[in-house]
Design a protein around this motif. Structure first.
Motif, PDB file in Angstrom:
ATOM      1  N   ALA A  78       0.824  -1.210   0.000  1.00 49.89           N
ATOM      2  CA  ALA A  78       0.000   0.000   0.000  1.00 49.89           C
ATOM      3  C   ALA A  78       0.856   1.258   0.000  1.00 49.89           C
ATOM      4  O   ALA A  78       0.509   2.270  -0.619  1.00 49.89           O
ATOM      5  CB  ALA A  78      -0.925   0.000   1.215  1.00 49.89           C
ATOM      6  N   ALA A  79       1.993   1.200   0.687  1.00 51.71           N
ATOM      7  CA  ALA A  79       2.841   2.386   0.825  1.00 51.71           C
ATOM      8  C   ALA A  79       3.863   2.539  -0.297  1.00 51.71           C
ATOM      9  O   ALA A  79       4.140   3.662  -0.748  1.00 51.71           O
ATOM     10  CB  ALA A  79       3.577   2.331   2.169  1.00 51.71           C
ATOM     11  N   LEU A  80       4.413   1.429  -0.762  1.00 54.27           N
ATOM     12  CA  LEU A  80       5.545   1.500  -1.694  1.00 54.27           C
ATOM     13  C   LEU A  80       5.320   0.795  -3.028  1.00 54.27           C
ATOM     14  O   LEU A  80       6.127   0.947  -3.944  1.00 54.27           O
ATOM     15  CB  LEU A  80       6.800   0.888  -1.029  1.00 54.27           C
ATOM     16  N   GLY A  81       4.248   0.014  -3.129  1.00 51.81           N
ATOM     17  CA  GLY A  81       4.009  -0.741  -4.348  1.00 51.81           C
ATOM     18  C   GLY A  81       4.385  -2.198  -4.169  1.00 51.81           C
ATOM     19  O   GLY A  81       4.940  -2.592  -3.138  1.00 51.81           O
ATOM     20  N   PRO A  82       4.078  -3.043  -5.165  1.00 50.52           N
ATOM     21  CA  PRO A  82       4.361  -4.473  -5.077  1.00 50.52           C
ATOM     22  C   PRO A  82       5.841  -4.751  -4.800  1.00 50.52           C
ATOM     23  O   PRO A  82       6.721  -4.089  -5.359  1.00 50.52           O
ATOM     24  CB  PRO A  82       3.950  -5.015  -6.455  1.00 50.52           C
ATOM     25  N   VAL A  83       6.098  -5.710  -3.942  1.00 46.73           N
ATOM     26  CA  VAL A  83       7.476  -6.069  -3.587  1.00 46.73           C
ATOM     27  C   VAL A  83       8.135  -6.791  -4.757  1.00 46.73           C
ATOM     28  O   VAL A  83       7.660  -7.833  -5.204  1.00 46.73           O
ATOM     29  CB  VAL A  83       7.504  -6.934  -2.316  1.00 46.73           C
ATOM     30  N   GLU A  84       9.232  -6.235  -5.223  1.00 41.92           N
ATOM     31  CA  GLU A  84       9.961  -6.819  -6.355  1.00 41.92           C
ATOM     32  C   GLU A  84      11.217  -7.566  -5.927  1.00 41.92           C
ATOM     33  O   GLU A  84      11.684  -8.470  -6.621  1.00 41.92           O
ATOM     34  CB  GLU A  84      10.347  -5.699  -7.332  1.00 41.92           C
ATOM     35  N   VAL A  85      11.768  -7.159  -4.796  1.00 39.94           N
ATOM     36  CA  VAL A  85      12.962  -7.795  -4.245  1.00 39.94           C
ATOM     37  C   VAL A  85      12.686  -8.118  -2.789  1.00 39.94           C
ATOM     38  O   VAL A  85      12.275  -7.240  -2.018  1.00 39.94           O
ATOM     39  CB  VAL A  85      14.192  -6.868  -4.330  1.00 39.94           C
ATOM     40  N   VAL A  86      12.887  -9.369  -2.395  1.00 38.05           N
ATOM     41  CA  VAL A  86      12.722  -9.730  -0.993  1.00 38.05           C
ATOM     42  C   VAL A  86      14.003 -10.395  -0.505  1.00 38.05           C
ATOM     43  O   VAL A  86      14.578 -11.252  -1.189  1.00 38.05           O
ATOM     44  CB  VAL A  86      11.501 -10.654  -0.768  1.00 38.05           C
ATOM     45  N   VAL A  87      14.463  -9.950   0.658  1.00 42.42           N
ATOM     46  CA  VAL A  87      15.650 -10.520   1.293  1.00 42.42           C
ATOM     47  C   VAL A  87      15.211 -11.135   2.619  1.00 42.42           C
ATOM     48  O   VAL A  87      14.828 -10.422   3.548  1.00 42.42           O
ATOM     49  CB  VAL A  87      16.734  -9.456   1.534  1.00 42.42           C
ATOM     50  N   ALA A  88      15.238 -12.461   2.683  1.00 46.78           N
ATOM     51  CA  ALA A  88      14.833 -13.175   3.902  1.00 46.78           C
ATOM     52  C   ALA A  88      16.060 -13.294   4.806  1.00 46.78           C
ATOM     53  O   ALA A  88      16.901 -14.177   4.630  1.00 46.78           O
ATOM     54  CB  ALA A  88      14.273 -14.549   3.555  1.00 46.78           C
ATOM     55  N   ASN A  89      16.145 -12.375   5.737  1.00 47.86           N
ATOM     56  CA  ASN A  89      17.324 -12.276   6.600  1.00 47.86           C
ATOM     57  C   ASN A  89      17.019 -12.589   8.060  1.00 47.86           C
ATOM     58  O   ASN A  89      17.918 -12.970   8.800  1.00 47.86           O
ATOM     59  CB  ASN A  89      17.899 -10.851   6.488  1.00 47.86           C
TER      60      ASN A  89
END
Length: 248
Positions: A78-89
């Motif tokens: 909602a705030a930044l747009g669809p997540v294109e990069v995800v880092v599972a840290n």
């Protein structure tokens, strides 16, 4: 004639991508988020407490709760747009020797570090499949390859991320989605700084580079593997360990 591919890449570079880093309120996660911000991306971090670096959106999420992860993604979208990069840290440790390790010591680490990454990747993949683009980075550890006394649970969780990334690659690779593992070794943190000098020296003696890495060095590898230049790399395990895990 204008090269449309070059134009598209230039536009992407200017606008950046929407990035979500789990566990981005401290340590390596914090450095990863900082590096993405410095490169002009829209960055959100998950945290159970505390805040991410300046320029990021911090959302609350519990890695053991799929509903909590879904809510965090919804807030970021909602705030930044669809997540294109995800880092599972995000991850935890409960170190103790095998004979003293309880079932809860084992399952809680697996549920957070491995099953938590699965929950994050599954939720992220929905938007990535629609966009036919995605970068998934799983933060493992040299321990996942070498093993470590007193860390049966942690090593198992970090090793499992490799199978997760490679299976995701086979399932989603044709949709413009990559999934890779970055495996850090010893990193300069508050925890390593508090170790006795003799113990630090002993650890460094086992590392061909003869030093610990900075969190920024790990972060820069992760931002690179998440970029357009790494679009044909998937299912890889990239060590950032000064040569400690060679051959594994």
């Amino acid at each position: 004639m204008t090269d449309t591919t070059t134009t598209a890449q230039t536009t992407t570079a200017k606008t950046g991508r929407t990035v979500l880093v789990t566990g981005g309120n401290r340590g390596i996660g914090y450095a990863i988020a900082e590096q993405f911000v410095a490169q002009g991306h829209r960055v959100a971090v998950t945290s159970r407490s505390g805040e991410g670096p300046s320029g990021t959106l911090t959302v609350r999420a519990e890695m053991t709760d799929a509903a909590s992860i879904d809510a965090a993604f919804t807030e970021v979208e909602a705030a930044l747009g669809p997540v294109e990069v995800v880092v599972a840290n995000a991850g935890i440790t409960r170190d103790t020797l095998l004979m003293r390790m309880s079932d809860d010591d084992f399952t809680s680490v697996i549920d957070t570090n491995l099953t938590g990454a699965f929950r994050v990747v599954k939720r992220a993949s929905k938007g990535m499949l629609k966009a036919r683009f995605g970068r998934i980075v799983l933060v493992s550890s040299v321990v996942g390859l070498l093993g470590s006394a007193g860390q049966v649970n942690y090593a198992a969780s970090k090793s499992g991320l490799i199978g997760l990334a490679r299976s995701v690659t086979r399932e989603l690779g044709a949709r413009g989605i990559t999934a890779n593992v970055v495996a850090p070794g010893f990193i300069e943190t508050d925890m390593t700084a508090e170790l006795p000098e003799a113990q630090q020296a002993a650890y460094k003696a086992s590392i061909p580079a003869a030093r610990f890495a900075s969190a920024t060095e790990v972060a820069k590898v992760i931002t690179w593997i998440s970029g357009d230049d790494a679009g044909y790399i998937s299912g890889a395990v990239i060590p950032v360990d000064g040569g400690l895990g060679m051959g594994h």
